[in-house]
Design a protein around this motif. Structure first.
Motif, PDB file in Angstrom:
ATOM      1  N   LEU A 120      -0.344   2.437  13.253  1.00  0.00           N
ATOM      2  CA  LEU A 120      -0.940   2.111  14.317  1.00  0.00           C
ATOM      3  C   LEU A 120      -0.423   0.601  14.585  1.00  0.00           C
ATOM      4  N   GLU A 121      -0.075  -0.198  13.424  1.00  0.00           N
ATOM      5  CA  GLU A 121       0.223  -1.535  13.891  1.00  0.00           C
ATOM      6  C   GLU A 121       1.435  -1.749  14.437  1.00  0.00           C
ATOM      7  N   LYS A 122       2.638  -0.726  14.130  1.00  0.00           N
ATOM      8  CA  LYS A 122       3.787  -0.550  14.807  1.00  0.00           C
ATOM      9  C   LYS A 122       3.733  -0.065  16.117  1.00  0.00           C
ATOM     10  N   GLN A 123       2.646   0.653  16.496  1.00  0.00           N
ATOM     11  CA  GLN A 123       2.550   0.920  17.897  1.00  0.00           C
ATOM     12  C   GLN A 123       1.371  -0.043  18.598  1.00  0.00           C
ATOM     13  N   ASN A 124       1.502  -1.252  18.110  1.00  0.00           N
ATOM     14  CA  ASN A 124       1.028  -2.258  18.878  1.00  0.00           C
ATOM     15  C   ASN A 124      -0.680  -1.796  19.038  1.00  0.00           C
ATOM     16  N   GLN A 125      -1.507  -1.431  18.143  1.00  0.00           N
ATOM     17  CA  GLN A 125      -2.726  -0.914  18.125  1.00  0.00           C
ATOM     18  C   GLN A 125      -3.319  -1.965  16.775  1.00  0.00           C
ATOM     19  N   PRO A 126      -3.372  -3.048  16.739  1.00  0.00           N
ATOM     20  CA  PRO A 126      -4.125  -3.691  15.550  1.00  0.00           C
ATOM     21  C   PRO A 126      -5.425  -3.440  15.259  1.00  0.00           C
ATOM     22  N   GLU A 127      -6.246  -3.548  16.336  1.00  0.00           N
ATOM     23  CA  GLU A 127      -7.535  -3.243  16.281  1.00  0.00           C
ATOM     24  C   GLU A 127      -7.672  -1.757  15.567  1.00  0.00           C
ATOM     25  N   LEU A 128      -7.026  -0.921  15.848  1.00  0.00           N
ATOM     26  CA  LEU A 128      -7.251   0.388  15.378  1.00  0.00           C
ATOM     27  C   LEU A 128      -6.283   0.365  13.803  1.00  0.00           C
ATOM     28  N   ALA A 129      -5.287  -0.166  13.852  1.00  0.00           N
ATOM     29  CA  ALA A 129      -5.015  -0.483  12.233  1.00  0.00           C
ATOM     30  C   ALA A 129      -5.965  -1.117  11.329  1.00  0.00           C
ATOM     31  N   ILE A 130      -6.679  -2.063  11.957  1.00  0.00           N
ATOM     32  CA  ILE A 130      -7.415  -2.686  10.974  1.00  0.00           C
ATOM     33  C   ILE A 130      -8.694  -1.658  10.308  1.00  0.00           C
ATOM     34  N   VAL A 131      -9.188  -0.867  11.509  1.00  0.00           N
ATOM     35  CA  VAL A 131     -10.158   0.412  10.949  1.00  0.00           C
ATOM     36  C   VAL A 131      -9.633   1.062  10.015  1.00  0.00           C
ATOM     37  N   PHE A 132      -8.247   1.339   9.882  1.00  0.00           N
ATOM     38  CA  PHE A 132      -7.877   2.414   8.921  1.00  0.00           C
ATOM     39  C   PHE A 132      -7.365   1.660   7.701  1.00  0.00           C
ATOM     40  N   PHE A 133      -7.167   0.313   7.654  1.00  0.00           N
ATOM     41  CA  PHE A 133      -6.703  -0.546   6.477  1.00  0.00           C
ATOM     42  C   PHE A 133      -8.139  -0.668   5.821  1.00  0.00           C
ATOM     43  N   LYS A 134      -9.176  -1.099   6.586  1.00  0.00           N
ATOM     44  CA  LYS A 134     -10.517  -1.155   5.862  1.00  0.00           C
ATOM     45  C   LYS A 134     -10.850  -0.115   5.241  1.00  0.00           C
ATOM     46  N   GLN A 135     -10.741   1.229   5.649  1.00  0.00           N
ATOM     47  CA  GLN A 135     -11.151   2.347   4.952  1.00  0.00           C
ATOM     48  C   GLN A 135     -10.279   2.573   3.485  1.00  0.00           C
ATOM     49  N   SER A 136      -8.966   2.252   3.810  1.00  0.00           N
ATOM     50  CA  SER A 136      -8.187   2.304   2.641  1.00  0.00           C
ATOM     51  C   SER A 136      -8.736   1.212   1.593  1.00  0.00           C
ATOM     52  N   VAL A 137      -8.973   0.150   1.838  1.00  0.00           N
ATOM     53  CA  VAL A 137      -9.498  -0.787   1.005  1.00  0.00           C
ATOM     54  C   VAL A 137     -10.904  -0.341   0.389  1.00  0.00           C
ATOM     55  N   ASN A 138     -11.688   0.060   1.215  1.00  0.00           N
ATOM     56  CA  ASN A 138     -13.113   0.532   0.784  1.00  0.00           C
ATOM     57  C   ASN A 138     -12.787   2.036  -0.186  1.00  0.00           C
ATOM     58  N   ALA A 139     -11.844   2.664   0.019  1.00  0.00           N
ATOM     59  CA  ALA A 139     -11.591   3.911  -0.945  1.00  0.00           C
ATOM     60  C   ALA A 139     -11.108   3.482  -2.140  1.00  0.00           C
ATOM     61  N   ARG A 140     -10.343   2.536  -2.231  1.00  0.00           N
ATOM     62  CA  ARG A 140      -9.921   2.032  -3.658  1.00  0.00           C
ATOM     63  C   ARG A 140     -11.022   1.172  -4.162  1.00  0.00           C
ATOM     64  N   GLU A 141     -11.713   0.414  -3.502  1.00  0.00           N
ATOM     65  CA  GLU A 141     -12.738  -0.183  -4.258  1.00  0.00           C
ATOM     66  C   GLU A 141     -14.070   0.602  -4.748  1.00  0.00           C
ATOM     67  N   VAL A 142     -14.181   1.953  -4.275  1.00  0.00           N
ATOM     68  CA  VAL A 142     -14.881   2.699  -4.658  1.00  0.00           C
ATOM     69  C   VAL A 142     -14.515   3.289  -6.220  1.00  0.00           C
ATOM     70  N   ILE A 143     -13.182   3.489  -6.191  1.00  0.00           N
ATOM     71  CA  ILE A 143     -12.420   3.946  -7.435  1.00  0.00           C
ATOM     72  C   ILE A 143     -12.695   2.823  -8.560  1.00  0.00           C
ATOM     73  N   ARG A 144     -12.502   1.557  -8.067  1.00  0.00           N
ATOM     74  CA  ARG A 144     -12.757   0.355  -9.084  1.00  0.00           C
ATOM     75  C   ARG A 144     -13.878   0.387  -9.731  1.00  0.00           C
ATOM     76  N   LYS A 145     -15.071   0.513  -8.990  1.00  0.00           N
ATOM     77  CA  LYS A 145     -16.328   0.380  -9.474  1.00  0.00           C
ATOM     78  C   LYS A 145     -16.145   1.499 -10.702  1.00  0.00           C
ATOM     79  N   ASN A 146     -15.941   2.713 -10.435  1.00  0.00           N
ATOM     80  CA  ASN A 146     -15.993   3.867 -11.606  1.00  0.00           C
ATOM     81  C   ASN A 146     -14.598   4.046 -12.207  1.00  0.00           C
TER      82      ASN A 146
END
Length: 669
Positions: A120-146
């Motif tokens: 999405l960032e490559k397609q000049n949609q940084p706001e949407l890119a952030i949505v997916f990057f955030k979800q990526s980080v959040n998925a990984r943080e759930v793993i770290r907790k457990n």
């Protein structure tokens, strides 16, 4: 790379040999082809990569190994992404995301989401890119907790280096002036860098929450997840029907297979159309109009500000973020939103200034004026841009979370042209705010165990490095002076100082170790603390120590916290984190090979200050460093300090070589 070529040849031979004899299991053949494709992908040979990956997918798809299919789909998408064929990349990324969502694999989900973010960032949609990057980080943080409860092989597969994705998300957020969210990402970035180095870093309730979404982002996420859920349902039905051998399928079942496959293709198209829809366009417009995270849940940030207020030490937190083309400074104060200041400096230029600064301050025979000039260069980059903000906040204490090679320099030794920074501020390093408990109070009753390696010599090999460690003559005097300053101190010298000493440490509030410790770039097993009898405890082993009653661990001797080669500072983060894992509140270590006699003088001054009423660890270290700078005694503030260092050094303890390497990590407040 000869080794890669060799592995490719072996893989080819294996396939050819087994194909002739028809003995190679189909899933193993697909896995081998996939691995060859991944090698070609890494080499940038995209057509060859695509050939092998598609062949692997063709073989694997009828076998029903859906999770492996998701991995191959993701890598095919990566090939198309590298080729700039973004529409094709979209299709394969989306298919991969559906599969990992279906199986609940958070690690692969994190990878799939970040892939879409980059696209999405490559397609000049940084706001949407952030949505997916955030979800990526959040998925990984759930793993770290457990992660502690996961199988070892899963932990190993999870600990791929992904810190660059966190850094990239922080970069995107800062470009949109969303400073609060960026600060939270930077904090998690430091934890991820620890994970990459130690592979044992657990999160907590705060980190598991990840990065919250704005209301607009929540609506976008809800929309694409609805499409994903629909795709998952269709996929499950398709898998069940495809399990039926073709010869046994009814005409209705065969027709349903065609319908489901067509529906899958349509959903992939709907996914792209949704992100381009008027609804999402309107939500993106809202995101562009909101900066600073005003619409976010501020609970975590407010808790951080409350902690700063409760400290009542005029404390601020400074987060630098080193990016390729600029340096970002995030300042958190007790009474305002996070402050962002951008410094136009390239990473190479900043690292050059860091190297020049280290070269000058670590040269004991150098001119102090040269160290001041080098310190001024970094002052202009790190402190000058926030000077007015520090004044506005009436800051007296800087809680510092350094980034990258900034971890190799002491903030205390920056120079404003008139004085060193330590003469103006207390400096307290942290690994990450979310891992630091600022609510603990220092213990008023000082109970000290002091151990030292004073004589003898030991030769040994650690990894590929040869070491010769000899006793530290001034370490014994350091321990004796400490015991005089704080009566009742337990003293252990040389052979008395061994592995069993660790079992005694939790009976004391301060653990003082005057011995060699070397924390090196590389593996945690290559870094160690040496006992007086020649035994060693690796950085990895320190996590097994149980020291919940310990207020401070002091490693006063040479080469603690950094080895000879500059990396990214993970070994410094790692030491700080491992100390926190023991339960101890703070540690003091050094950033380069320190002087034995000068260290004794500084430690004398430190403990003289620490025993004063209502004295914090950070302020005691500051007073000790100022004592060496000015030559005045901590106790009287007037009498010159006496140096037991060799005569040729005794008149030069004001040089930062002697006082600057000592850093405090953890809660020193």
């Amino acid at each position: 790379c000869p080794k890669i070529a060799q592995n490719l040849c072996l893989a080819f031979m294996s396939i050819c040999t087994h194909r002739k004899s028809d003995t190679l299991p189909k899933n193993l053949e697909a896995g081998t082809l996939h691995n060859i494709g991944v090698v070609y992908l890494a080499q940038g040979k995209y057509e060859l990569a695509l050939k092998f990956l598609q062949e692997a997918l063709t073989i694997l798809k009828p076998l029903g190994y859906k999770e492996s299919e998701g991995v191959i789909l993701s890598n095919i998408g990566q090939v198309y992404f590298k080729q700039g064929k973004y529409e094709l990349a979209w299709d394969f990324y989306q298919q991969a995301l559906v599969i990992v969502q279906e199986f609940g694999d958070k690690a692969d989900e994190g990878k799939a989401l970040k892939n879409i973010g980059y696209l999405l960032e490559k397609q000049n949609q940084p706001e949407l890119a952030i949505v997916f990057f955030k979800q990526s980080v959040n998925a990984r943080e759930v793993i770290r907790k457990n992660i502690k409860g996961l199988p070892q092989e899963f932990q190993q597969s999870y600990t791929d280096t992904i810190a660059k994705d966190y850094r990239h998300l922080a970069d995107l957020l800062l470009k949109q002036d969303r400073v609060l969210e960026a600060q939270q990402v930077i904090d998690l970035l430091k934890i991820q860098e620890l994970e990459d180095y130690l592979s044992n870093v657990r999160g907590n309730e705060q980190t598991a929450q990840g990065i919250p979404n704005t209301p607009s982002e929540q609506q976008i996420q809800k929309g694409y997840e609805a499409l994903l859920n629909k795709a998952i349902q269709l996929g499950k039905e398709l898998v069940n029907i495809e399990k039926i051998p073709p010869a046994n399928r009814t005409p209705a079942q065969q027709q349903r297979i065609l319908e489901l496959r067509k529906n899958q293709q349509e959903i992939s198209q709907q996914f792209q159309e949704f992100l381009k829809s008027p609804t999402v366009t309107a939500l993106v417009t809202q995101l562009r109009q909101v900066t600073g995270g005003e619409t976010l849940n501020l609970a975590n940030f407010n808790s951080l500000r409350d902690n700063l207020q409760k400290l009542q030490q005029n404390a601020v937190i400074l987060y630098p973020l080193v990016l390729d083309e600029r340096l970002e400074l995030i300042l958190v104060t007790p009474y305002s939103p996070p402050i962002r200041r951008t410094v136009a400096v390239k990473r190479e230029e900043l690292n050059g200034a860091i190297a020049d600064f280290r070269r000058n301050i670590t040269n004991r025979n150098g001119n102090i004026a040269d160290a001041e000039v080098a310190g001024q260069k970094l002052y202009q980059l790190l402190i000058k841009p926030i000077e007015k903000d520090l004044a506005q906040a009436d800051a007296k204490t800087i809680i510092y979370a350094p980034d990258g090679q900034l971890r190799y320099i002491p903030l205390a030794a920056l120079h404003d042209g008139k004085q060193w920074l330590v003469e103006r501020f207390r400096i307290n390093n942290i690994t990450a705010a979310s891992l630091t408990d600022f609510n603990t109070k220092p213990q008023t009753n000082l109970q000290v165990i002091a151990a030292a390696f004073t004589q003898g010599s030991y030769k040994f090999k650690v990894g590929t490095r040869d070491f010769t460690m000899s006793g530290l003559p001034f370490a014994g005097r350091e321990v004796e002076n400490l015991a005089t300053t704080i009566p009742g101190t337990t003293k252990l010298l040389d052979n008395q100082f061994n592995r069993d000493t660790v079992l005694l440490m939790n009976d004391y509030s301060i653990v003082h170790l005057a011995t060699h410790a070397t924390f090196l770039v590389g593996e945690p097993e290559d870094s160690f603390i040496m006992f007086g009898n020649g035994d060693r405890a690796t950085l990895r082993e320190i996590k097994t120590w149980s020291l919940p009653k310990v207020d401070l661990i002091v490693l006063s001797a040479c080469q603690t916290a950094v080895g000879g080669r500059l990396g990214n500072g993970e070994e410094i983060l790692g030491f700080g984190y491992q100390v926190q894992r023991t339960g101890a509140r703070a540690a003091i270590s050094t950033l380069w090979y320190v002087d034995d006699g000068g260290t004794q003088v500084l430690m004398d001054a430190f403990y003289a200050a620490l025993k004063q009423e209502n004295m914090t660890k950070a302020e005691a270290l500051r007073q000790a460093q100022i004592a060496l700078i000015t030559g005045n005694s901590v106790a009287s503030g007037q009498q010159p300090i006496s140096s037991s260092a060799p005569s040729e050094q005794s008149n030069s303890l004001s040089h930062p070589f002697y006082w600057a390497p000592f850093i405090l990590i953890g809660n020193g407040l």
